[in-house]
Scaffold this active site. Structure first.
Site, PDB file in Angstrom:
ATOM      1  N   ARG A 127     -32.389 -63.352 -78.303  1.00 22.75           N
ATOM      2  CA  ARG A 127     -32.398 -63.836 -79.683  1.00 22.75           C
ATOM      3  C   ARG A 127     -31.648 -62.861 -80.602  1.00 22.75           C
ATOM      4  O   ARG A 127     -30.828 -63.253 -81.403  1.00 22.75           O
ATOM      5  CB  ARG A 127     -33.844 -63.987 -80.177  1.00 22.75           C
ATOM      6  CG  ARG A 127     -33.949 -64.596 -81.563  1.00 22.75           C
ATOM      7  CD  ARG A 127     -35.314 -64.414 -82.201  1.00 22.75           C
ATOM      8  NE  ARG A 127     -36.424 -64.760 -81.338  1.00 22.75           N
ATOM      9  CZ  ARG A 127     -36.773 -66.008 -81.019  1.00 22.75           C
ATOM     10  NH1 ARG A 127     -36.083 -67.018 -81.495  1.00 22.75           N
ATOM     11  NH2 ARG A 127     -37.789 -66.228 -80.218  1.00 22.75           N
ATOM     12  N   TYR A 128     -31.969 -61.588 -80.493  1.00 23.47           N
ATOM     13  CA  TYR A 128     -31.314 -60.575 -81.320  1.00 23.47           C
ATOM     14  C   TYR A 128     -30.157 -59.980 -80.506  1.00 23.47           C
ATOM     15  O   TYR A 128     -30.270 -59.864 -79.281  1.00 23.47           O
ATOM     16  CB  TYR A 128     -32.301 -59.454 -81.673  1.00 23.47           C
ATOM     17  CG  TYR A 128     -33.632 -59.953 -82.166  1.00 23.47           C
ATOM     18  CD1 TYR A 128     -33.821 -60.259 -83.511  1.00 23.47           C
ATOM     19  CD2 TYR A 128     -34.702 -60.113 -81.289  1.00 23.47           C
ATOM     20  CE1 TYR A 128     -35.052 -60.727 -83.966  1.00 23.47           C
ATOM     21  CE2 TYR A 128     -35.929 -60.582 -81.729  1.00 23.47           C
ATOM     22  CZ  TYR A 128     -36.106 -60.886 -83.070  1.00 23.47           C
ATOM     23  OH  TYR A 128     -37.316 -61.343 -83.505  1.00 23.47           O
ATOM     24  N   ARG A 133     -31.160 -56.731 -78.080  1.00 27.65           N
ATOM     25  CA  ARG A 133     -32.214 -56.653 -77.064  1.00 27.65           C
ATOM     26  C   ARG A 133     -32.467 -57.996 -76.395  1.00 27.65           C
ATOM     27  O   ARG A 133     -32.189 -59.042 -76.996  1.00 27.65           O
ATOM     28  CB  ARG A 133     -33.503 -56.086 -77.655  1.00 27.65           C
ATOM     29  CG  ARG A 133     -34.322 -57.050 -78.480  1.00 27.65           C
ATOM     30  CD  ARG A 133     -35.196 -56.333 -79.482  1.00 27.65           C
ATOM     31  NE  ARG A 133     -34.507 -56.257 -80.746  1.00 27.65           N
ATOM     32  CZ  ARG A 133     -35.086 -56.457 -81.940  1.00 27.65           C
ATOM     33  NH1 ARG A 133     -36.365 -56.666 -82.020  1.00 27.65           N
ATOM     34  NH2 ARG A 133     -34.402 -56.401 -83.049  1.00 27.65           N
ATOM     35  N   CYS A 183     -51.278 -63.296 -65.396  1.00 29.27           N
ATOM     36  CA  CYS A 183     -51.968 -62.296 -66.218  1.00 29.27           C
ATOM     37  C   CYS A 183     -53.321 -62.078 -65.565  1.00 29.27           C
ATOM     38  O   CYS A 183     -53.803 -62.957 -64.838  1.00 29.27           O
ATOM     39  CB  CYS A 183     -52.201 -62.795 -67.641  1.00 29.27           C
ATOM     40  SG  CYS A 183     -50.677 -63.184 -68.502  1.00 29.27           S
ATOM     41  N   CYS A 204     -55.516 -65.372 -72.150  1.00 31.97           N
ATOM     42  CA  CYS A 204     -56.053 -65.350 -73.517  1.00 31.97           C
ATOM     43  C   CYS A 204     -55.807 -66.719 -74.136  1.00 31.97           C
ATOM     44  O   CYS A 204     -54.670 -67.219 -74.097  1.00 31.97           O
ATOM     45  CB  CYS A 204     -55.339 -64.297 -74.352  1.00 31.97           C
ATOM     46  SG  CYS A 204     -55.046 -62.765 -73.459  1.00 31.97           S
ATOM     47  N   CYS A 252     -52.792 -67.333 -76.483  1.00 29.14           N
ATOM     48  CA  CYS A 252     -51.472 -66.928 -75.991  1.00 29.14           C
ATOM     49  C   CYS A 252     -50.345 -67.762 -76.607  1.00 29.14           C
ATOM     50  O   CYS A 252     -50.389 -68.993 -76.582  1.00 29.14           O
ATOM     51  CB  CYS A 252     -51.433 -67.078 -74.479  1.00 29.14           C
ATOM     52  SG  CYS A 252     -49.848 -66.571 -73.786  1.00 29.14           S
ATOM     53  N   ARG A 307     -47.424 -67.969 -75.517  1.00 29.98           N
ATOM     54  CA  ARG A 307     -46.529 -68.496 -74.475  1.00 29.98           C
ATOM     55  C   ARG A 307     -47.323 -69.364 -73.496  1.00 29.98           C
ATOM     56  O   ARG A 307     -46.989 -69.447 -72.314  1.00 29.98           O
ATOM     57  CB  ARG A 307     -45.860 -67.313 -73.771  1.00 29.98           C
ATOM     58  CG  ARG A 307     -44.391 -67.484 -73.592  1.00 29.98           C
ATOM     59  CD  ARG A 307     -43.716 -66.222 -73.086  1.00 29.98           C
ATOM     60  NE  ARG A 307     -43.005 -65.540 -74.137  1.00 29.98           N
ATOM     61  CZ  ARG A 307     -42.865 -64.219 -74.223  1.00 29.98           C
ATOM     62  NH1 ARG A 307     -43.393 -63.434 -73.320  1.00 29.98           N
ATOM     63  NH2 ARG A 307     -42.195 -63.680 -75.213  1.00 29.98           N
ATOM     64  N   ASP A 340     -48.879 -66.959 -84.023  1.00 28.91           N
ATOM     65  CA  ASP A 340     -47.776 -67.916 -84.195  1.00 28.91           C
ATOM     66  C   ASP A 340     -48.264 -69.363 -84.283  1.00 28.91           C
ATOM     67  O   ASP A 340     -49.383 -69.671 -83.880  1.00 28.91           O
ATOM     68  CB  ASP A 340     -46.793 -67.771 -83.028  1.00 28.91           C
ATOM     69  CG  ASP A 340     -46.220 -66.370 -82.977  1.00 28.91           C
ATOM     70  OD1 ASP A 340     -45.756 -65.891 -84.022  1.00 28.91           O
ATOM     71  OD2 ASP A 340     -46.278 -65.736 -81.911  1.00 28.91           O
ATOM     72  N   ASP A 361     -43.536 -63.763 -86.802  1.00 28.15           N
ATOM     73  CA  ASP A 361     -42.404 -64.293 -86.043  1.00 28.15           C
ATOM     74  C   ASP A 361     -42.111 -65.655 -86.653  1.00 28.15           C
ATOM     75  O   ASP A 361     -42.932 -66.582 -86.546  1.00 28.15           O
ATOM     76  CB  ASP A 361     -42.793 -64.414 -84.549  1.00 28.15           C
ATOM     77  CG  ASP A 361     -41.616 -64.132 -83.655  1.00 28.15           C
ATOM     78  OD1 ASP A 361     -40.486 -64.403 -84.077  1.00 28.15           O
ATOM     79  OD2 ASP A 361     -41.835 -63.649 -82.525  1.00 28.15           O
ATOM     80  N   LYS A 417     -38.580 -62.072 -85.716  1.00 28.09           N
ATOM     81  CA  LYS A 417     -39.654 -61.273 -86.323  1.00 28.09           C
ATOM     82  C   LYS A 417     -39.202 -60.614 -87.621  1.00 28.09           C
ATOM     83  O   LYS A 417     -38.095 -60.097 -87.687  1.00 28.09           O
ATOM     84  CB  LYS A 417     -40.059 -60.154 -85.360  1.00 28.09           C
ATOM     85  CG  LYS A 417     -40.897 -60.595 -84.209  1.00 28.09           C
ATOM     86  CD  LYS A 417     -41.503 -59.360 -83.534  1.00 28.09           C
ATOM     87  CE  LYS A 417     -42.273 -59.768 -82.314  1.00 28.09           C
ATOM     88  NZ  LYS A 417     -41.436 -60.323 -81.252  1.00 28.09           N
TER      89      LYS A 417
HETATM   90  S1  SF4 Z   1     -51.444 -63.027 -74.507  1.00 29.19           S
HETATM   91 FE1  SF4 Z   1     -50.614 -64.482 -72.974  1.00 29.19          FE
HETATM   92  S2  SF4 Z   1     -49.144 -63.278 -71.824  1.00 29.19           S
HETATM   93 FE2  SF4 Z   1     -50.433 -61.827 -72.904  1.00 29.19          FE
HETATM   94  S3  SF4 Z   1     -52.075 -61.309 -71.468  1.00 29.19           S
HETATM   95 FE3  SF4 Z   1     -52.827 -62.960 -72.728  1.00 29.19          FE
HETATM   96  S4  SF4 Z   1     -52.335 -64.800 -71.593  1.00 29.19           S
HETATM   97 FE4  SF4 Z   1     -51.094 -63.177 -70.732  1.00 29.19          FE
END
Ligand code: SF4
Length: 386
Positions: A120-121, A124, A133, A137, A140, A142, A301, A338, A345
């Site tokens: 994107r930038y 980087r 993972c 979470c 998340c 993503r 987000d 973001d 960001k």
């Molecule tokens: S925020 Fe998403 S990518 Fe990060 S540890 Fe939790 S589930 Fe995994």
């Protein structure tokens, strides 16, 4: 495609891999962990209802449920606002989000020259190296791909991605992300870091991981040796609440630091979990005591299925305002948003600069107290050549 990446190793599993292979993945396992009786007399009684069983299955199919025994051991089932449980329990709001509908508002996929690489930038790139993972979470950003087996082509695209980074001299930094890069075996991680370190125009290799929070046993002597060999490597941890900073985490952070790793932290501001001055202040001071520099505090987000975790932007600004001047500067993270639609960001700040008077060539400021009755002035330099 290179031969030894992303494939099941025939070698004996290391101790951390064995422990990692026994996470809690079903509602039954979760109930067994605490015990039916304890749950039945707790604010989480809903976990043992038929209705929740259905919700759990439905949500789990879209974004998997998984938690380590270690992370679950930090939970307090008698606390209705237990910050551990609220981060990991599937909730029907994840599939009935009234406001956020877009699974990828940051337009990561549109900014991917090769699948798994986000550019994107100009300076980087972010490399999605694993869909695994230790803990999934619920907030998340993503979640559209994390935990999904078919979202990761790491071994297939490895050579193309290394070639892309090598051929683009404007790239100064590579961020290994996911999922969790530390879910890769040591050998794979070492090869990746080593290949990246051989690219002369790279200044920084960053690893974004929540493993130290959710499964600190992943930090082994062997892993630290890899980091020490490829000094310097930056590790960005992800702690959201002070209860996540345990004695074992302290030991593991020490190991990383003694191996020359630069350790910074990012936190997501989460409604009813950590969105108060008291918690954020305690978290950041404790991070400092552990040798971790608080780097970013993120507004969560606008990702489909996460509205119930979102706080107001104003609340984040207010927390940062109250930290300023009352805490060591290095304990205050930058508050980041973001921007949706792939804007990228940007840091958000309370403005201490009130105005500039052209006539007097003078700036007026508030100080950390933000008291409009106390104004401070700075005269602009008259002659820039002197
Ligand atoms: S925020 Fe998403 S990518 Fe990060 S540890 Fe939790 S589930 Fe995994």
């Amino acid at each position: 495609m290179i031969s030894n990446l992303g494939q099941k190793s025939k070698q004996r599993k290391s101790l951390w891999q064995k422990k990692f292979s026994q996470p809690i993945k079903t509602l039954k396992d979760l109930i067994d962990f605490f015990g039916y009786e304890l749950i039945n007399h707790s604010p989480f009684q809903f976990l043992i209802t038929e209705e929740y069983q259905k919700i759990f299955q439905e949500v789990h199919q879209k974004f998997r449920f998984q938690v380590t025994q270690y992370y679950l051991s930090l939970a307090n089932i008698k606390n209705p606002r237990c910050p551990i449980l609220l981060q990991i329990l599937p909730d029907k709001k994840e599939i009935q989000d009234p406001f956020f509908k877009d699974p990828d508002p940051l337009r990561e996929e549109e900014n991917s020259p090769i699948y798994g690489l986000i550019h994107r930038y100009p300076d980087r790139v972010l490399w999605y190296v694993s869909h695994h993972c230790a803990v999934y979470c619920r907030f998340c950003f993503r979640k559209r791909k994390v935990s999904h087996r078919n979202s990761n082509f790491f071994s297939k695209t490895y050579n193309d991605i290394i070639h892309y980074i090598r051929s683009n001299p404007y790239i100064k930094e590579v961020i290994l992300s996911g999922g969790d890069p530390l879910s890769l075996p040591d050998k794979t991680l070492e090869k990746t870091i080593s290949d990246l370190k051989s690219i002369p125009h790279l200044f920084s290799i960053r690893i974004h991981t929540r493993m130290i929070t959710t499964f600190p046993y992943r930090i082994t002597k062997e892993l630290c040796k890899i980091f020490a060999k490829h000094y310097p490597v930056t590790v960005i941890t992800h702690f959201n609440h002070p209860v996540e900073l345990t004695d074992i985490v302290y030991q593991k952070i020490q190991m990383l630091k003694f191996s020359g790793v630069i350790v910074l932290n990012q936190t997501v501001l989460l409604k009813n979990i950590n969105d108060s001055l008291e918690i954020i202040e305690k978290l950041n001071l404790k991070l400092l005591r552990f040798g971790i520099i608080p780097y970013y505090l993120h507004l969560s987000d606008e990702v489909a299925g996460t509205y119930h975790f979102r706080t107001s932007l104003q609340k984040g600004l207010e927390i940062i305002r109250q930290l300023q001047g009352r805490n060591p500067g290095i304990s205050i993270p930058r508050f980041m948003v973001d921007l949706p639609n792939g804007g990228g960001k940007v840091p958000l700040q309370n403005s201490y600069l009130i105005q500039y008077e052209n006539k007097n060539k003078q700036y007026s400021f508030l100080n950390y107290e933000m008291n409009p009755k106390r104004i401070f002035y700075i005269k602009e330099k008259e002659d820039e050549s002197l």
